[in-house]
Scaffold this motif. Structure first.
Motif, PDB file in Angstrom:
ATOM      1  N   ALA A 504     -15.927  30.526   4.196  1.00 17.91           N
ATOM      2  CA  ALA A 504     -14.617  30.389   3.780  1.00 17.91           C
ATOM      3  C   ALA A 504     -13.461  30.704   4.716  1.00 17.91           C
ATOM      4  O   ALA A 504     -12.471  30.016   4.709  1.00 17.91           O
ATOM      5  CB  ALA A 504     -14.655  31.413   2.345  1.00 17.91           C
ATOM      6  N   ASP A 505     -13.574  31.485   5.577  1.00 16.50           N
ATOM      7  CA  ASP A 505     -12.601  31.878   6.679  1.00 16.50           C
ATOM      8  C   ASP A 505     -12.201  30.975   7.732  1.00 16.50           C
ATOM      9  O   ASP A 505     -11.290  30.720   8.226  1.00 16.50           O
ATOM     10  CB  ASP A 505     -12.756  33.325   6.877  1.00 16.50           C
ATOM     11  N   SER A 506     -13.547  30.688   8.445  1.00 16.64           N
ATOM     12  CA  SER A 506     -13.315  30.052   9.686  1.00 16.64           C
ATOM     13  C   SER A 506     -13.568  28.521   9.401  1.00 16.64           C
ATOM     14  O   SER A 506     -13.329  27.822  10.693  1.00 16.64           O
ATOM     15  CB  SER A 506     -14.501  30.592  10.681  1.00 16.64           C
ATOM     16  N   GLY A 507     -14.223  28.091   8.486  1.00 11.57           N
ATOM     17  CA  GLY A 507     -14.511  26.818   8.268  1.00 11.57           C
ATOM     18  C   GLY A 507     -15.707  26.106   9.132  1.00 11.57           C
ATOM     19  O   GLY A 507     -15.902  24.877   9.307  1.00 11.57           O
ATOM     20  N   VAL A 508     -16.429  27.020   9.596  1.00 10.99           N
ATOM     21  CA  VAL A 508     -17.875  26.620  10.214  1.00 10.99           C
ATOM     22  C   VAL A 508     -18.833  26.347   9.155  1.00 10.99           C
ATOM     23  O   VAL A 508     -19.141  27.099   8.214  1.00 10.99           O
ATOM     24  CB  VAL A 508     -18.297  28.004  11.016  1.00 10.99           C
ATOM     25  N   ILE A 509     -19.537  24.996   9.541  1.00 11.07           N
ATOM     26  CA  ILE A 509     -20.322  24.370   8.569  1.00 11.07           C
ATOM     27  C   ILE A 509     -21.608  24.962   9.283  1.00 11.07           C
ATOM     28  O   ILE A 509     -22.228  24.676  10.490  1.00 11.07           O
ATOM     29  CB  ILE A 509     -20.199  22.984   8.671  1.00 11.07           C
ATOM     30  N   HIS A 510     -22.770  25.560   8.542  1.00  4.55           N
ATOM     31  CA  HIS A 510     -24.006  25.910   8.635  1.00  4.55           C
ATOM     32  C   HIS A 510     -25.018  25.142   8.154  1.00  4.55           C
ATOM     33  O   HIS A 510     -24.623  24.744   6.951  1.00  4.55           O
ATOM     34  CB  HIS A 510     -24.177  27.583   8.566  1.00  4.55           C
TER      35      HIS A 510
END
Length: 804
Positions: A504-510
């Motif tokens: 939610a904060d960084s936009g990193v997709i895991h």
């Protein structure tokens, strides 16, 4: 007690005018010298304001550059004396004497004008500038001779000012008062009884000045008269009043005018000297007169804004002590020497960017102490900004918004207000106020790309970071804080949240799971960026994840089929030439790319000098002429490898029977079965299978011959009858004439080198049915079109035998 009576008689006068919102002027009248804390007036009641409004509006007094004598008590809503007021120190002789200030309220901005008139009390006694007056009077002075006396000065005004004089004793002289248009009194001592120097050489008199106050105050001065010998003619001015004008700020030494007086006496009695007889220090500090020539000069600085007119009393005196007097009226001409004064009464430090049109951000008062056009002021904004200045009433201006604001274009404005008068040359003043534009959530987040595409290698570790989406918001602070949300959707009927997650904060997709390229090669989903405003704004973007293949699957052999309970053998006639196609190993790899590029190698063979395997196509061919000495049974082990890193492989066993007939094969079958550890029942099943195959073969021949004869007869009938009758032809299957042992017919091409015209293994299609086409224009004519050829038409197709 008198002051209490005066305080109790406070006059309340209210005048209503239209200003920006309210322009109410309240006038109070109080006596001077009231003690600190004395009541001036109930301003809340007089203005009709609630005490709560004074507190919530942060009411305050705006007095400009003046001294602060009045204070506002917001708890009671009254005006109180803060410092003792001395009317004479505040206004000198100016009447009326008043204090002017404004009461400012905020939220919304309102202001009210208040005037406090300071009335005079009799707190100053008349005084004389000189301690004594000396006169030398000739004994020949005739009755009625006039002697001008120095006037007393009373700093009080009105009824409390100087009212009368008295002289004591009055044996030889009496007083005569002359009232002037300006309200002043000229005092003259008149000789009513001739003097006799031989009887009395010196005379002492007392001149008393009395004011009109209650109680009356007075001041005295001694008059000493020396009786001289006869001088019977006094000086006489040519004019009783002289008028002159002078521009303010004129240099010192400027000549104002020249007065002249004549004395017809002879000798020393005819010599006249001039002096200024004014009792005001201000006059003596500003002007001087040449005692012999009568020229009046400027020795100080005159200011039109301080005083517009001056009266200079001039006395002419001869050596005999006789005098005469005249007045010089001096008019001061205004010069444009004062810049406009800008007083910011109330300002707003910040406004939101969605502020409405005509929102007030500042209120100010502007005035110019010059007169006429020199005091006419116009104000304007010096830059092109979304604000304008409006003249709400005389001397008061408001700065208001003129168009829509946008914090993302300009977060701060330095508003410079310039005010110029209409003098020549024009003078101006400027003031700058800083206005902050506060943010409003009016911009949605914007992604850096219109869509995203990312790659991930299959068999990844769950939780692996794939890539990052980034969105920016042009707003500020909380309104620009972006959160990333995975939108609900499904991939192959499964929620996308089981595939990926987004921070939610960084936009990193895991990656949530481990991906398998063979199950899913790519999928789409959408990510929403939402800001922290209220209400929040959002935008979304499409993301495509591409799964990259790994060499995680070994090749799979499709043919020959490996079974646990049967033996499959390929038969090679002993007459086979070099390069005879024995069979083809067919294998596939579910991986992609180079991971699916297969190569075939011969690992083991009964006779390695007899067979070879095509590296690219898996074809097993003879590499020499088959001889009678070659064993009937041959066993080959073929390894199929892919091109991955590291490579994976599979092996397949191929049994080959070298024989010209089935009996020869069957004679060796026993040995095959012993080698493969098959049971004795295989012989029965083999015979049964051969019988069934033979029966089916013969049946097919009979059917084919019957069909051929039937078709021939039908064609003859059609030809003889000339009727457009379409005969029926049964479908022709591609495997009808086949003798191979493959479960299905495969059509393939071989590509050994880059120069070959054939390619790798290709699965064929079943032969199509015959198609009949009848031409309506020509009866009895039919064409047979065969769209595809059966794989049995290939000349190199080997005869295959399945042994069970």
């Amino acid at each position: 007690e008198r002051r209490r009576n005066l305080a109790g008689n406070i006059l309340l006068l209210c005048y209503f005018m239209f200003i920006f919102k309210y322009d109410i002027q309240v006038i109070y009248s109080i006596p001077e010298e009231l003690s600190k804390g004395s009541l001036v007036g109930n301003i809340a009641q007089d203005l009709g304001l609630d005490l709560k409004r004074l507190k919530t509006g942060r009411a305050r007094l705006h007095i400009g550059n003046s001294a602060e004598y009045i204070v506002l008590n917001k708890e009671r809503g009254v005006l109180l004396i803060k410092e003792r007021i001395d009317r004479e120190a505040l206004c000198k002789q100016t009447t009326p004497c008043a204090l002017h200030f404004q009461i400012i309220l905020e939220n919304p901005i309102e202001f009210y004008r208040v005037t406090v008139e300071i009335t005079d009390i009799n707190d100053n006694a008349p005084i004389f500038k000189m301690n004594s007056m000396l006169f030398e009077i000739s004994e020949s002075a005739v009755r009625g001779a006039k002697f001008v006396l120095e006037k007393a000065f009373d700093s009080d005004v009105g009824i409390n000012g100087l009212r009368s004089y008295s002289l004591n004793p009055t044996d030889n002289f009496v007083l005569k008062l002359h009232d002037h248009t300006d309200g002043e009194k000229e005092v003259e001592m008149i000789l009513q009884k001739p003097l006799d120097r031989e009887k009395q050489q010196e005379i002492s008199l007392v001149l008393t000045a009395v004011d009109g106050g209650e109680p009356q105050l007075s001041g005295t001065v001694q008059i000493h008269v020396t009786v001289l010998d006869a001088n019977d003619n006094a000086p006489v001015f040519k004019q009783s009043m002289y008028r002159a004008s002078l521009a303010e700020n004129s240099p010192k030494g400027s000549l104002l005018t020249t007065v002249s007086a004549a004395d017809i006496d002879q000798g020393s009695y005819g010599l006249v000297t001039y002096s200024i007889s004014s009792n005001s220090d201000l006059i003596l500090d500003l002007f001087e007169i040449d005692e012999t020539t009568g020229e009046v000069h400027l020795i100080g600085e005159v200011d039109y804004e301080t005083s517009k007119h001056y009266q200079i009393d001039i006395k002419a005196k001869d050596h005999g002590g006789l005098t005469d007097s005249c007045k010089v009226i001096l008019d001061i001409i205004d010069v444009n020497d004062n810049n406009p004064i800008i007083d910011l009464m109330s300002t707003t430090p910040s406004i939101p960017e969605d502020a409405k049109f005509q929102t007030v951000v500042a209120v100010m008062s502007v005035h110019d102490t010059d007169s006429d056009n020199n005091g006419v002021v116009k104000c304007f904004l010096s830059e092109k900004i979304p604000f304008t200045i409006e003249n709400s009433s005389k001397g008061f201006y408001s700065i208001v918004t003129e168009s829509n604001l946008d914090r993302e274009r300009a977060s701060e404005y330095n508003i410079t207000v310039t005010c110029s008068d209409e003098g020549v040359p024009s003078l101006s003043s400027s003031v700058t106020l800083t206005l902050q534009i506060s943010d409003v959530n009016d911009n949605a987040p914007v992604f850096e790309r219109s869509s995203y595409e990312a790659y991930i290698v299959e068999n990844n570790t769950p939780g692996l970071s794939i890539f990052t989406v980034k969105a920016r918001d042009a707003d500020w602070n909380q309104n620009a804080r972006v959160s990333y949300i995975l939108e609900d959707s499904s991939v192959n009927g499964v929620p996308v949240s089981t595939y990926v997650s987004v921070s939610a904060d960084s936009g990193v997709i895991h990656a949530v799971r481990s991906f398998d390229y063979e199950q899913i090669k790519d999928f789409h989903f959408r990510v929403k960026a939402q800001d922290g405003g209220s209400p929040p704004l959002s935008s979304n973007v499409s993301v495509k994840i591409l799964i990259q293949d790994q060499n995680d699957n070994a090749p799979q052999v499709l043919y020959p089929v490996q079974t646990g309970g049967s033996l499959v053998a390929e038969m090679v006639p002993r007459s086979a030439e070099v390069g005879y196609l024995v069979t083809k190993v067919v294998a596939v790899d579910v991986d992609s790319g180079q991971n699916a590029w297969l190569s075939y190698k011969l690992q083991k063979a009964t006779d390695r000098a007899l067979f070879e395997v095509g590296l690219q196509n898996g074809e097993i061919r003879t590499i020499r002429q088959v001889t009678d000495k070659d064993a009937v049974k041959q066993r080959l082990t073929v390894v199929v490898e892919d091109n991955g890193q590291p490579s994976r492989s599979a092996t397949v066993n191929v049994n080959v029977a070298v024989a010209d007939s089935f009996p020869e094969v069957l004679s060796e079958f026993t040995d095959f079965t012993q080698d493969m550890e098959y049971n004795d029942n295989l012989t029965f099943y083999l015979v049964l299978a051969l019988a069934v195959v033979s029966f089916l073969f013969i049946t097919c021949l009979v059917v084919i011959i019957s069909v051929k004869i039937y078709r021939w007869r039908q064609s003859r009938i059609l030809y003889q009858s000339n009727l457009p009758v379409i005969p029926y032809y049964p479908p022709r299957y591609s495997d009808t004439l086949g003798t191979g042992t493959l479960p299905h017919v495969y059509n393939y091409e071989v590509c050994r080198t880059t120069d070959s015209s054939k390619s790798d293994c290709k699965f064929g299609r079943a032969g199509s049915q015959n198609v009949l086409i009848m031409d309506p224009s020509s009866t009895g004519t039919m064409q047979r079109i065969q769209s595809d050829k059966s794989i049995l038409d290939e000349p190199d197709s080997p005869l295959e035998v399945r042994l069970v």
